[in-house]
Design a protein around this motif. Structure first.
Motif, PDB file in Angstrom:
ATOM      1  N   VAL A 184       0.836  -1.204   0.000  1.00  0.00           N
ATOM      2  CA  VAL A 184       0.000   0.000   0.000  1.00  0.00           C
ATOM      3  C   VAL A 184       0.869   1.253   0.000  1.00  0.00           C
ATOM      4  O   VAL A 184       0.592   2.218  -0.724  1.00  0.00           O
ATOM      5  N   ASP A 185       1.914   1.251   0.798  1.00  0.00           N
ATOM      6  CA  ASP A 185       2.802   2.412   0.868  1.00  0.00           C
ATOM      7  C   ASP A 185       3.444   2.701  -0.486  1.00  0.00           C
ATOM      8  O   ASP A 185       3.522   3.861  -0.934  1.00  0.00           O
ATOM      9  N   ALA A 186       3.940   1.648  -1.126  1.00  0.00           N
ATOM     10  CA  ALA A 186       4.613   1.830  -2.413  1.00  0.00           C
ATOM     11  C   ALA A 186       3.667   2.427  -3.448  1.00  0.00           C
ATOM     12  O   ALA A 186       4.033   3.326  -4.212  1.00  0.00           O
ATOM     13  N   HIS A 187       2.419   1.933  -3.475  1.00  0.00           N
ATOM     14  CA  HIS A 187       1.450   2.465  -4.438  1.00  0.00           C
ATOM     15  C   HIS A 187       1.111   3.921  -4.118  1.00  0.00           C
ATOM     16  O   HIS A 187       1.024   4.752  -5.038  1.00  0.00           O
ATOM     17  N   ALA A 188       0.901   4.244  -2.849  1.00  0.00           N
ATOM     18  CA  ALA A 188       0.548   5.620  -2.479  1.00  0.00           C
ATOM     19  C   ALA A 188       1.661   6.589  -2.865  1.00  0.00           C
ATOM     20  O   ALA A 188       1.392   7.684  -3.365  1.00  0.00           O
ATOM     21  N   ILE A 189       2.886   6.196  -2.656  1.00  0.00           N
ATOM     22  CA  ILE A 189       4.018   7.070  -3.009  1.00  0.00           C
ATOM     23  C   ILE A 189       4.129   7.213  -4.522  1.00  0.00           C
ATOM     24  O   ILE A 189       4.321   8.313  -5.052  1.00  0.00           O
TER      25      ILE A 189
ATOM     26  N   ALA B 289       1.706   6.688  -6.818  1.00  0.00           N
ATOM     27  CA  ALA B 289       0.553   7.418  -7.343  1.00  0.00           C
ATOM     28  C   ALA B 289       0.653   8.904  -7.023  1.00  0.00           C
ATOM     29  O   ALA B 289       0.285   9.747  -7.853  1.00  0.00           O
ATOM     30  N   GLY B 290       1.131   9.226  -5.844  1.00  0.00           N
ATOM     31  CA  GLY B 290       1.288  10.629  -5.481  1.00  0.00           C
ATOM     32  C   GLY B 290       2.244  11.351  -6.405  1.00  0.00           C
ATOM     33  O   GLY B 290       2.002  12.511  -6.809  1.00  0.00           O
ATOM     34  N   ALA B 291       3.345  10.700  -6.765  1.00  0.00           N
ATOM     35  CA  ALA B 291       4.308  11.319  -7.671  1.00  0.00           C
ATOM     36  C   ALA B 291       3.702  11.533  -9.054  1.00  0.00           C
ATOM     37  O   ALA B 291       3.921  12.578  -9.700  1.00  0.00           O
ATOM     38  N   GLU B 292       2.917  10.562  -9.531  1.00  0.00           N
ATOM     39  CA  GLU B 292       2.291  10.696 -10.850  1.00  0.00           C
ATOM     40  C   GLU B 292       1.253  11.815 -10.862  1.00  0.00           C
ATOM     41  O   GLU B 292       1.185  12.601 -11.811  1.00  0.00           O
ATOM     42  N   LEU B 293       0.435  11.894  -9.828  1.00  0.00           N
ATOM     43  CA  LEU B 293      -0.576  12.957  -9.760  1.00  0.00           C
ATOM     44  C   LEU B 293       0.062  14.324  -9.663  1.00  0.00           C
ATOM     45  O   LEU B 293      -0.439  15.303 -10.247  1.00  0.00           O
ATOM     46  N   LYS B 294       1.150  14.409  -8.935  1.00  0.00           N
ATOM     47  CA  LYS B 294       1.846  15.691  -8.806  1.00  0.00           C
ATOM     48  C   LYS B 294       2.406  16.126 -10.145  1.00  0.00           C
ATOM     49  O   LYS B 294       2.352  17.307 -10.509  1.00  0.00           O
TER      50      LYS B 294
ATOM     51  N   THR C 278      -5.659   5.331  -2.928  1.00  0.00           N
ATOM     52  CA  THR C 278      -6.231   4.195  -2.192  1.00  0.00           C
ATOM     53  C   THR C 278      -6.657   3.066  -3.115  1.00  0.00           C
ATOM     54  O   THR C 278      -7.331   2.128  -2.691  1.00  0.00           O
ATOM     55  N   GLN C 279      -6.279   3.139  -4.373  1.00  0.00           N
ATOM     56  CA  GLN C 279      -6.741   2.170  -5.354  1.00  0.00           C
ATOM     57  C   GLN C 279      -6.314   0.748  -5.019  1.00  0.00           C
ATOM     58  O   GLN C 279      -7.034  -0.213  -5.273  1.00  0.00           O
ATOM     59  N   GLU C 280      -5.120   0.591  -4.427  1.00  0.00           N
ATOM     60  CA  GLU C 280      -4.608  -0.736  -4.095  1.00  0.00           C
ATOM     61  C   GLU C 280      -5.081  -1.222  -2.717  1.00  0.00           C
ATOM     62  O   GLU C 280      -4.779  -2.349  -2.321  1.00  0.00           O
ATOM     63  N   ALA C 281      -5.782  -0.363  -1.984  1.00  0.00           N
ATOM     64  CA  ALA C 281      -6.204  -0.711  -0.623  1.00  0.00           C
ATOM     65  C   ALA C 281      -7.398  -1.662  -0.655  1.00  0.00           C
ATOM     66  O   ALA C 281      -8.314  -1.493  -1.456  1.00  0.00           O
ATOM     67  N   ARG C 282      -7.376  -2.642   0.231  1.00  0.00           N
ATOM     68  CA  ARG C 282      -8.437  -3.637   0.276  1.00  0.00           C
ATOM     69  C   ARG C 282      -9.309  -3.503   1.518  1.00  0.00           C
ATOM     70  O   ARG C 282     -10.390  -4.094   1.596  1.00  0.00           O
ATOM     71  N   THR C 283      -8.844  -2.780   2.514  1.00  0.00           N
ATOM     72  CA  THR C 283      -9.591  -2.639   3.764  1.00  0.00           C
ATOM     73  C   THR C 283      -9.625  -1.171   4.173  1.00  0.00           C
ATOM     74  O   THR C 283      -8.929  -0.328   3.593  1.00  0.00           O
ATOM     75  N   GLU C 284     -10.453  -0.881   5.180  1.00  0.00           N
ATOM     76  CA  GLU C 284     -10.479   0.483   5.731  1.00  0.00           C
ATOM     77  C   GLU C 284      -9.107   0.898   6.230  1.00  0.00           C
ATOM     78  O   GLU C 284      -8.663   2.020   5.998  1.00  0.00           O
TER      79      GLU C 284
END
Length: 831
Positions: free
Chosen positions: A178-183, A185-190, A205-211
């Protein structure tokens, strides 16, 4: 006219991290709960409350008005001092003008009351930023709360046993995907300049499976993409706090983090709450009363599985380098779902229920508690005593102790009071302590005895790191010590090796636990002490003795170390009164390429100066029988210790030479004490089978070095085996032995005479054993042939008149012609 608001209260906490933080670098944490309000309506003046310092730059007046309140804001507005410009024509109505003027008087009164409660540093910041910013609190009350969330309560929480952080996840590695995807994705959006909260929240949160994973992705994105607004904090620019501004600029103050976290959680269906309160950060002073002081920070609470959890993205993102006025990114995972009992050590919410504790603590208790950094909790430390930061000395000392769940290395700083929270004190420390304290370790408990040298107030910082780590030690907690009257005592030598007693990592170095003296001060009786330590394997050791009033060259002659396969013994002399530091350094015995490491430090105390004769110069690193002699096959020593005392001035040291090594012995003492006869004449060796006897007849009282050497390889140099320290209290000089020659070797024994200085004109009986000899003669005024008796001992009587020396010579198949073996001097008359 424009109106600016400068923040009344700034609060940045510290973090302790493994990497190096230069002096002056501070950790960014808390910030004002302020958010700019954009003009949403005109013509209607709604009730508002302002946090900060409101500066009214009226034409010609130039008056300043400070304001402090925590009322909630009902609408977004931008304040202007010119009512016509800000509120439109309706602002000219008498009722409106009257209300504004009345409010202005209240603002002035509140500002005057709050000004005295603010630290000088904060007042200065407010003044510097007054002409630049206008900020107001934008509370979550102005928004529609998510279903199940509460404005003033904890609705949505389900009854039951509270889950702890460790129950939610085992460690940060559980979120690696989850951390790797968030980092990423954040770089791509920026890069694509995407600033919409909804889009960002859904993508990260696309890769997240739970709350829990959705919340984690938001947390990681916040910590890695939003920097702290340092210029806004310093009053150099307008503070950014609204979600849109924060995302676009990539920076914000604490309320910016909290509000953006709230909005992102809403977009992915998480129930989140902004929590205002106080924090212990750079603006916090130990013991400072928070009564009537408005809160200075904002964080979040989130509902997961029917239970509220706490987190602070602002504290998790990094720190502020105050020296360079810049933000330093440093992810601190501790502030993600921090356990409430740990969180309340540094965060105190305005509403008691947001402590999330069964038994909430009072504001006064929060003020008095010891400041602990995130590293304190990450290392599993527990404060045994004291529980409050302030300590008053008793008889010139105070004590603190900390336990840990694993092996930890500690050090500390004790410095006269200075404003270290504002002054940029270092958060990391190398292994160097203070001479104003005694740090000792006992299993997994650290005890620090603090002994201030003079009257005054002192700041105490404790640093720690895992025992196996090699990084600088990180700041873990702080105390304040008040010393009304110092204890009159001698100077304690500085200990640069962390603690007293065995070091935290000494067991890994080969020191046996429980096999050494404790951490208490070791009293030295009559100027001498023997210290014994057990080891779990064969070690090589070096020792250092330090006294504030003695030169290193002198203290080197105060140590004699004996090294055995299962232990170390150190003999220390303390010729002067006062405190000594005895440090022990070890490495594996069979690994000479390894470096020596500090294993133990002992504090010695000598109450009375004693006239002790120092050990002789040139002592080797191994005194007495030990590991080296065993490896060489030398065993069964008659004297097993390093020190040998004699009252008659004579001594015989015997041992067995199992490997038939070629041996050599030397006798030495201080050069200015050289006797009339060379010292080698006071040493005599005899070899029978495997047994070796080294005899000494000392020329006077004093301390001598008896060194044993062996040639382990034919043709090689002699290598040191061990040294003995010989002490003689006999005032009568011992006679010298006869001079020995090469032919005097293995199996040769001199029975009589044992002395090498004979009386003149006297008949002397000679008895000697020379294995394999065909003929033995005495050469003096004439030649006297000795006869061999039934015991294979050569004997005979010799007259010593008319000569200066008598020699013993022998011939054998091995020796061939006659070879001189011994020489006896004849005492000469004074004439």
């Amino acid at each position: 006219m424009s109106a600016d608001v400068a923040i009344q209260k700034f609060s940045f906490p510290f973090t302790c991290i493994a990497g190096h933080a230069p002096p002056g670098e501070q950790t960014q944490r808390a910030c004002p709960q302020v958010k700019k309000l954009e003009a949403s309506t005109v013509g209607v003046l709604r009730p508002i409350a302002i946090v900060g310092t409101l500066v009214m730059n009226g034409t010609g007046a130039g008056s300043k008005m400070d304001l402090k309140t925590d009322s909630k804001i009902d609408s977004k507005m931008e304040l202007k001092t010119d009512l016509e410009t800000e509120l439109g024509p309706s602002a000219s109505a008498p009722g409106v003008q009257s209300a504004v003027l009345s409010g202005r008087g209240v603002f002035e009164r509140l500002a005057a009351e709050s000004e005295d409660t603010r630290p000088a540093a904060k007042r200065q910041l407010s003044s510097e930023s007054a002409a630049r910013t206008v900020a107001v609190v934008k509370k979550s009350a102005g928004r529609k709360d998510p279903e199940g969330a509460a404005k003033t309560g904890l609705r949505g929480a389900e009854p039951g046993k509270r889950r702890r952080r460790k129950d939610m996840f085992s460690g940060s590695e559980a979120f690696s995907r989850v951390d790797a995807h968030a980092i990423r994705a954040g770089a791509e959006l920026k890069q694509k300049c995407v600033y919409e909260v909804k889009t960002i929240a859904q993508n990260v949160t696309q890769e997240a499976r739970t709350e829990l994973e959705r919340l984690r992705a938001i947390w990681v994105w916040l910590c890695h993409n939003i920097e702290y607004d340092v210029s806004g904090y310093l009053g150099q620019s307008e503070k950014l706090s609204s979600p849109g501004e924060v995302i676009a600029a990539g920076k914000g103050v604490c309320s910016g983090y909290a509000s953006l976290c709230l909005e992102m959680c809403r977009e992915v269906g998480l129930q989140c709450q902004e929590v205002p309160g106080h924090s212990k950060g750079i603006g916090h002073r130990p013991g400072q009363s928070l009564r009537n002081v408005r809160s200075d920070h904002m964080w979040n609470a989130v509902l997961l599985g029917g239970q509220w959890f706490l987190m602070d993205a602002c504290w998790g993102a990094g720190r502020v380098d105050m020296e360079h006025k810049s933000f330093v990114k440093k992810f601190d995972d501790f502030y993600f779902l921090t356990d409430p009992e740990d969180f309340v050590e540094s965060h105190y919410p305005d509403e008691e229920e947001w402590q999330l504790l069964d038994q909430p603590i009072s504001r006064e208790e929060f003020e008095m508690r010891v400041f602990k950094t995130s590293t304190f909790f990450s290392l599993g430390l527990k404060l045994i005593q004291p529980q409050h930061f302030y300590m008053l000395t008793d008889d010139g000392e105070v004590n603190l102790s900390i336990s840990s769940s694993r092996s930890v290395t500690y050090t500390y700083d004790i410095t006269p009071r200075h404003d270290f929270l504002h002054g940029g004190a270092a958060e990391q420390k190398e292994t160097r302590g203070s001479s104003w304290g005694l740090l000792t370790m006992s299993y997994r408990t650290m005890r620090l005895q603090i002994l201030p040298p003079t009257q005054g107030t002192y700041d105490v910082r404790v640093y720690a790191r895992p025992e196996v780590a090699s990084t600088p030690l990180s700041w873990v907690c702080s105390f304040t010590v008040e010393c009304p009257a110092p204890r009159a005592m001698e100077e304690i030598p500085e200990n640069p090796f962390l603690s007293w007693g065995l070091q935290a990592g000494s067991e890994a170095l080969g020191m046996a636990p429980g096999g050494s003296p404790g951490t208490q001060v070791l009293e030295v009786e009559e100027g001498e002490l023997e210290l014994t330590m057990k080891t779990s394997r064969s070690l090589m050791a070096l020792c250092e003795l330090v006294h504030p009033g003695l030169e290193p060259a002198l203290t080197k002659r105060c140590l004699a170390t004996q090294i055995r396969p299962d232990g170390l013994s150190v003999h220390a002399l303390c010729p002067s009164r006062g405190f000594y530091r005895l440090s022990v350094f070890v490495r594996d015995y069979d690994k000479p390429e390894d470096r020596f490491q500090n294993a133990a430090n002992f504090l010695l105390h000598c109450k009375v100066a004693t006239q002790v004769e120092l050990y002789p110069p040139g002592l080797g690193s191994e005194c007495g029988p030990g590991t080296r002699t065993l490896q060489a096959g030398l065993s069964k020593f008659s004297h097993t210790g390093a020190l040998v005392s004699t009252q008659q001035g004579k001594c015989n040291v015997t041992f067995h030479n199992q490997q038939d090594l070629e041996l050599h012995a030397v006798l030495g003492r201080e050069e200015d004490q050289a006797p009339a006869v060379r010292l080698e004449r006071h040493l005599f060796c005899a070899f029978t089978d495997s047994k070796v006897t080294v005899s000494t007849s000392l020329p006077g009282p004093g301390v001598y070095r008896l060194g044993l050497y062996a040639r382990t390889t034919p043709g090689a140099d002699f290598n040191p085996m061990c040294d003995f320290v010989l002490r003689s209290s006999c005032e009568q000089p011992g006679p010298p032995f006869p001079s020995t020659y090469t032919a005097w070797g293995k199996g040769c024994v001199l029975f009589e005479p044992r002395m090498g200085l004979l009386e003149p004109a006297a008949w002397v009986r000679f008895r000697v054993r020379v294995p394999g000899a065909k003929k033995v003669i005495m050469v003096g005024e004439g030649k006297v042939e000795l006869k061999m008796n039934k015991s294979r001992v050569w004997e005979g009587d010799v007259f010593t008149g008319g000569v200066r020396q008598v020699q013993l010579a022998a011939s054998s198949e091995d020796l061939g012609a006659m070879a001189v073996m011994l020489a006896f001097d004849i005492r000469q008359s004074e004439e």
